[in-house]
Enzyme design. Sequence first.
Site, PDB file in Angstrom:
ATOM      1  N   ASN A 159       1.150  -1.032   0.032  1.00  0.00           N
ATOM      2  CA  ASN A 159      -0.256   0.301  -0.036  1.00  0.00           C
ATOM      3  C   ASN A 159       0.736   1.164  -0.299  1.00  0.00           C
ATOM      4  O   ASN A 159      -0.175   2.281   0.436  1.00  0.00           O
ATOM      5  CB  ASN A 159      -0.658   0.287   1.325  1.00  0.00           C
ATOM      6  CG  ASN A 159      -0.463   0.350   2.427  1.00  0.00           C
ATOM      7  OD1 ASN A 159       0.586   0.121   3.135  1.00  0.00           O
ATOM      8  ND2 ASN A 159      -1.451  -0.365   3.747  1.00  0.00           N
ATOM      9  N   GLY A 179       6.141   5.399   3.266  1.00  0.00           N
ATOM     10  CA  GLY A 179       5.508   3.850   3.320  1.00  0.00           C
ATOM     11  C   GLY A 179       4.940   4.136   4.604  1.00  0.00           C
ATOM     12  O   GLY A 179       4.635   2.397   4.983  1.00  0.00           O
ATOM     13  N   ASP A 181       2.807   2.432   8.183  1.00  0.00           N
ATOM     14  CA  ASP A 181       1.411   2.301   8.310  1.00  0.00           C
ATOM     15  C   ASP A 181       0.600   1.185   9.482  1.00  0.00           C
ATOM     16  O   ASP A 181       1.750   1.324  10.578  1.00  0.00           O
ATOM     17  CB  ASP A 181       1.332   1.568   6.395  1.00  0.00           C
ATOM     18  CG  ASP A 181       1.970  -0.098   6.801  1.00  0.00           C
ATOM     19  OD1 ASP A 181       2.642  -0.066   7.321  1.00  0.00           O
ATOM     20  OD2 ASP A 181       1.983  -0.604   5.468  1.00  0.00           O
ATOM     21  N   ASP A 346      -6.883  18.258  17.398  1.00  0.00           N
ATOM     22  CA  ASP A 346      -5.305  19.241  17.202  1.00  0.00           C
ATOM     23  C   ASP A 346      -5.962  20.519  17.292  1.00  0.00           C
ATOM     24  O   ASP A 346      -7.049  21.032  17.250  1.00  0.00           O
ATOM     25  CB  ASP A 346      -5.582  18.834  16.053  1.00  0.00           C
ATOM     26  CG  ASP A 346      -4.365  19.394  14.950  1.00  0.00           C
ATOM     27  OD1 ASP A 346      -3.222  19.687  15.768  1.00  0.00           O
ATOM     28  OD2 ASP A 346      -4.584  20.191  14.216  1.00  0.00           O
ATOM     29  N   GLU A 375      -5.560  20.020  22.481  1.00  0.00           N
ATOM     30  CA  GLU A 375      -4.056  20.933  21.962  1.00  0.00           C
ATOM     31  C   GLU A 375      -4.162  22.416  22.027  1.00  0.00           C
ATOM     32  O   GLU A 375      -4.907  22.525  21.575  1.00  0.00           O
ATOM     33  CB  GLU A 375      -3.349  20.443  20.875  1.00  0.00           C
ATOM     34  CG  GLU A 375      -2.207  21.386  19.808  1.00  0.00           C
ATOM     35  CD  GLU A 375      -1.632  21.093  19.110  1.00  0.00           C
ATOM     36  OE1 GLU A 375      -0.254  21.714  18.587  1.00  0.00           O
ATOM     37  OE2 GLU A 375      -2.681  21.510  17.857  1.00  0.00           O
TER      38      GLU A 375
END
Length: 644
Positions: A159, A179, A181, A346, A375
């Site tokens: 993926n 990459g 995951d 966030d 946050e």
Amino acid sequence: MFNFNSVSQSICVNRYRALPLFITSAVSLASVPVYALQQGEIEVYPPNWWAGMQNPEVELMIYGEDVADDAVSLATGNVKVSRVKALDSENYLFVTLDTSGAQAQDLVLTLTDNDGSQRTVHYPLEKRKEGSASRKGFGPEDAIYLIAPDRFANGNTANDNVDGYQDKVDRQFKGGRHGGDIQGIVDNLDYIKSMGFTQIWTMPMLENAMDKYSYHGYSTTDYYRIDPRFGSNDAFIDFSEKAKSEGVGVIMDMVLNHIGSNHKWMEDTPSKDWINNEGKFVGTTHKRESLHDPHAIESDIKGFSDGWFVPTMPDLNQRNPHLANYLVQNAIWWVETADLSGIRVDTYSYPDKAFLSEWTNRLMDEYPKFNIVGEEWSVNPAITAYWQAGSQRHDDYDSALPSVMDFPLQAAVVKALNSDESWNSGFITVYETLATDFLYGDPNNLVVFPDNHDMSRIFTQLGHDKAKWNMAMTLLLTTRGIPQVFYGTEILMGNEGSDDHGIIRSDFPGGWPSDSDKNAFTGKGLNSDERWAQQRIKALLQLRQTYPQLFQGKLKHYAPVDGVYTYFREAEKGAKRSAQSDNGNNVESIMVILNKKAVDLPLSDYAEMLESNDSITRISDGKKFKPTDTISLPAMSANVFIVR
């Protein structure tokens, strides 16, 4: 069971017209962020709901070609359509269902157009997991491991690149996808658990179909879909289940303030007021003080809350009640679907204030024992404390937010360790910051941290000084609050010479098949300092697991004197004592001593906290002391003692 791998969680429907039956192909479209509706296609958000929720109403956002003027009917006796509302777009319809007293079932909604044609939507109303409402969130006995999924471990190379997504893997580019995951995290759960972490917070893994810089996850383009380059919804659910089976909870990072500019809402907006500033970029002032300033003018408040971060992050208008509902229900959906133990929000203070009150209250109504951390990047404790539930405020604002990130303490620790000791510098900075804990509703439920994904790593902040790193980590893993450690901090990862986020979020060594020379998961290739640091974190976190009642209890500290700062953690009165014992003596407290200069320290100085028959054991070497002893400590040392 509901199929969580369907395209954007679309609900496929049958259009009763003189047309061939259209069936959406989940195989052909699952990897392609194409937002043009196919003929007859209907999408419903949330894609399913549950019977027996505290709030029995759920508002469905139905998205389909020319659906806004459709009449809605429901073929069931105990679920009712209580409201139907169309906004500005002809392709959205908001339908509220009242599920009071309903059992789990497959609902069938019929949408009837003006010409008499019909579309049907099969909507799953599912049974909740046992004990879902009473789930316990993360707490002071826990330790959180913060992971950048793209940079931690690549468990599924298949993926790395997905058709239809423009941002391809380029491990040599600091701002590219590397990459990592979900499978990479699952493959290394044993490492995370063995280090002593009991919670995992990952940077967002929802779809980010942005052209570039998509690895960080903060530009959401689908709130109900895991980005296929990380895995799938099913993979995320499986990860949460496996983590839970290992005694590790999962905290999901949620973004309420903004979306990515490639979100379909930017092509087909439900209403004209869905995006702040009429959908055009106007930068935020970042002046969070305006929300609290008694002298502030309205334009400054609006400039903070309604402004965008960057042009690629459109700012959402949570004053729109349907958008507010969408965000609330999305959070609940993920808690139920993925069995979450917490949420990290966030840029917490940037959305509309009234909406934040509604969002936190509705989440906590559904899950009274849950935990959510916001946050609020301010080093002013008064501003940080404002958002925590139970805090005393300058107004009558109702916040149900249980926890806040403790940026004031993080800044104080770095300043203290990088400053010389005097009457107004050094450890006094930490002491004075903790002395403002009277501002907080629950200081022991704050999340404390040495660094995170948005700032230089603590090793770099402290000049790559191992002794300072040890003092900082010892303090932050034993003081009041819930500690969070950024992946790689345990092996002294730094970002010398660059404050670029792509460098700060460097790859964890050993997470890629090509990492043959160095592997932090196994210890291969680590130097002696890195091995020492890893073991130091492990030893400190073991204390939380062995004596959780101490970290759920009180912090008592002495004002620093001549570069020596000493504090104790002790259980609340009446709390169950630890089952761990040595020679039959239960642990009463831990004592932590941080000192910058070499010192001969009489333990009698701490007679208020130590009793004459106490046995004091240093965890680093097992050496024992009596309360009447004088101990010699080298300069720049951090010592933790168990008091029995």
